[in-house]
Design a protein around this motif. Structure first.
Motif, PDB file in Angstrom:
ATOM      1  N   SER A   4       4.832  -5.974  -8.948  1.00  0.00           N
ATOM      2  CA  SER A   4       4.072  -6.518  -7.471  1.00  0.00           C
ATOM      3  C   SER A   4       2.566  -6.728  -7.747  1.00  0.00           C
ATOM      4  O   SER A   4       1.915  -7.409  -7.222  1.00  0.00           O
ATOM      5  CB  SER A   4       4.279  -5.232  -6.752  1.00  0.00           C
ATOM      6  N   HIS A   5       2.082  -5.867  -8.711  1.00  0.00           N
ATOM      7  CA  HIS A   5       0.560  -6.131  -8.809  1.00  0.00           C
ATOM      8  C   HIS A   5       0.218  -7.620  -9.639  1.00  0.00           C
ATOM      9  O   HIS A   5      -0.496  -8.305  -9.237  1.00  0.00           O
ATOM     10  CB  HIS A   5       0.053  -5.139 -10.209  1.00  0.00           C
TER      11      HIS A   5
ATOM     12  N   ASP B 271       0.097 -10.117  -6.871  1.00  0.00           N
ATOM     13  CA  ASP B 271      -0.869 -10.100  -6.290  1.00  0.00           C
ATOM     14  C   ASP B 271      -2.062 -10.795  -6.810  1.00  0.00           C
ATOM     15  O   ASP B 271      -3.096 -11.342  -6.430  1.00  0.00           O
ATOM     16  CB  ASP B 271      -1.502  -8.805  -5.990  1.00  0.00           C
ATOM     17  N   LEU B 272      -2.046 -10.387  -8.241  1.00  0.00           N
ATOM     18  CA  LEU B 272      -3.209 -10.875  -9.193  1.00  0.00           C
ATOM     19  C   LEU B 272      -3.246 -12.302  -9.230  1.00  0.00           C
ATOM     20  O   LEU B 272      -4.013 -12.936  -9.302  1.00  0.00           O
ATOM     21  CB  LEU B 272      -2.968  -9.996 -10.639  1.00  0.00           C
TER      22      LEU B 272
ATOM     23  N   TYR C 172      -4.802  -1.430 -14.077  1.00  0.00           N
ATOM     24  CA  TYR C 172      -4.144  -2.394 -13.250  1.00  0.00           C
ATOM     25  C   TYR C 172      -4.342  -4.070 -14.212  1.00  0.00           C
ATOM     26  O   TYR C 172      -5.241  -4.040 -14.776  1.00  0.00           O
ATOM     27  CB  TYR C 172      -5.269  -2.839 -12.000  1.00  0.00           C
ATOM     28  N   PRO C 173      -3.127  -4.583 -14.098  1.00  0.00           N
ATOM     29  CA  PRO C 173      -2.017  -4.572 -13.084  1.00  0.00           C
ATOM     30  C   PRO C 173      -1.055  -3.770 -14.103  1.00  0.00           C
ATOM     31  O   PRO C 173      -0.937  -4.059 -15.328  1.00  0.00           O
ATOM     32  CB  PRO C 173      -1.642  -6.040 -12.994  1.00  0.00           C
ATOM     33  N   ARG C 174      -0.181  -2.958 -13.327  1.00  0.00           N
ATOM     34  CA  ARG C 174       0.652  -2.233 -14.089  1.00  0.00           C
ATOM     35  C   ARG C 174       2.052  -2.732 -13.767  1.00  0.00           C
ATOM     36  O   ARG C 174       3.110  -2.134 -14.476  1.00  0.00           O
ATOM     37  CB  ARG C 174       0.629  -0.702 -13.615  1.00  0.00           C
ATOM     38  N   ASN C 175       2.494  -3.186 -12.635  1.00  0.00           N
ATOM     39  CA  ASN C 175       4.009  -3.663 -12.442  1.00  0.00           C
ATOM     40  C   ASN C 175       3.952  -4.812 -11.753  1.00  0.00           C
ATOM     41  O   ASN C 175       2.982  -5.923 -11.696  1.00  0.00           O
ATOM     42  CB  ASN C 175       4.567  -2.622 -11.390  1.00  0.00           C
TER      43      ASN C 175
ATOM     44  N   ASP D   9      -2.922   1.122  -4.194  1.00  0.00           N
ATOM     45  CA  ASP D   9      -2.709  -0.364  -4.636  1.00  0.00           C
ATOM     46  C   ASP D   9      -3.596  -1.084  -3.683  1.00  0.00           C
ATOM     47  O   ASP D   9      -4.172  -2.110  -3.949  1.00  0.00           O
ATOM     48  CB  ASP D   9      -1.244  -0.630  -4.820  1.00  0.00           C
TER      49      ASP D   9
ATOM     50  N   ILE E 128      -6.369  -4.095  -4.406  1.00  0.00           N
ATOM     51  CA  ILE E 128      -6.289  -5.455  -4.028  1.00  0.00           C
ATOM     52  C   ILE E 128      -7.399  -5.794  -3.117  1.00  0.00           C
ATOM     53  O   ILE E 128      -7.806  -7.194  -3.222  1.00  0.00           O
ATOM     54  CB  ILE E 128      -4.934  -5.544  -3.158  1.00  0.00           C
TER      55      ILE E 128
END
Ligand code: ADP
Length: 244
Positions: free
Chosen positions: A111-112, A115-116, A106-109, A79, A83
């Motif tokens: 937390s992603h 960030d996104l 991406y994004p899969r979860n 990951d 990022i």
């Protein structure tokens, strides 16, 4: 329904454009629908993890060279590396893209998503639409076990069993059955997806941007549903062809 403003100026002076992502279980038909969607909207720019790192490696960038070193056996990248590459990818494409779309790893979860959201907000952008394409587990499994994709650009072949010796229709490279498209690994990916998707969707449902579409319909109908789910202001011409 939320609105987007393709030509409005963002706080730092560049044009703000719609941002969307397409997600769903592996085998739902996302890549297949994306092919049609990209033909329909040539100005949209697509971020897929595998294609992004393949390109960086071909260009010989520092990121691409590290990606070659760090790629797992099934071309899964950490990951942190995604990022690291994401801001540069957005900045490179923002001047000419009419829409940024994320599909393919991406994004899969949750937390992603955080960030996104942060990287987009730093550029005066936000996720305007999340399209969730769903199919039952048995449909996904059956499709994936028969899938053939391009070894470089991941484009899936419409026919489950391609003509021997046939090549990718997009880039001419060889077709393969992905090593992780086997029953045991697929079951793991599917279970993981179901767990992650619940949190990811809850995050974006709170923002009112999620639209669900049925991936079991024939490909043309799925493509039409994706188009209908896109932000209203998605322009169908590349930025340089739009009036100032
Ligand atoms: N609507 C559909 N109906 C039947 N088969 C489909 C449909 N969409 C995709 N497929 C086939 O299912 C397999 C998985 O599709 P793909 O687009 O690679 O899924 P994903 O990108 O969601 O993992 C491919 O072999 C593709 O040709």
């Amino acid at each position: 329904m939320p609105t987007t403003h393709a030509s409005a100026a963002a706080t730092d002076g560049h044009a703000t454009i719609p941002v969307m992502f397409l997600t769903g279980p592996p085998g739902a038909g996302k890549s297949t629908a994306m092919k049609a969607f990209r033909r329909r909207f040539p100005g949209l720019v697509h971020f897929g993890v595998r294609v992004f790192f393949e390109r960086q490696a071909e260009l010989g960038t520092q990121l691409g060279l590290r990606a070659l070193e760090l790629a797992g056996p099934n071309r899964w990248w950490p990951d942190e590396l995604v990022i690291e590459g994401l801001p540069g990818w957005i900045d490179e494409n923002l001047p000419t893209a009419t829409c940024l779309i994320f599909e393919g790893g991406y994004p899969r979860n949750r937390s992603h998503a955080a960030d996104l959201d942060r990287v987009l907000a730093e550029r005066g952008l936000r996720v305007n639409r999340v399209v969730y394409m769903d199919v039952p587990d048995d449909v996904a499994t059956d499709r994936v076990l028969n899938r053939q994709v391009c070894v470089v650009c991941d484009t899936p072949v419409a026919e489950a069993i391609p003509v021997p010796g046939s090549a990718c229709e997009q880039c001419g490279r060889p077709l393969v059955h992905r090593p992780d498209d086997n029953e045991q690994q697929f079951r793991k990916r599917l279970n993981q997806h179901r767990e992650n998707a619940a949190q990811l969707l809850a995050h974006y449902e709170a923002q009112g941007v999620v639209v669900r579409i049925d991936g079991t319909a024939p490909p043309a109908e799925v493509a039409a549903a994706l188009e209908a789910a896109a932000p209203d202001t998605l322009p169908d011409a590349p930025a340089e062809r739009l009036p100032a």
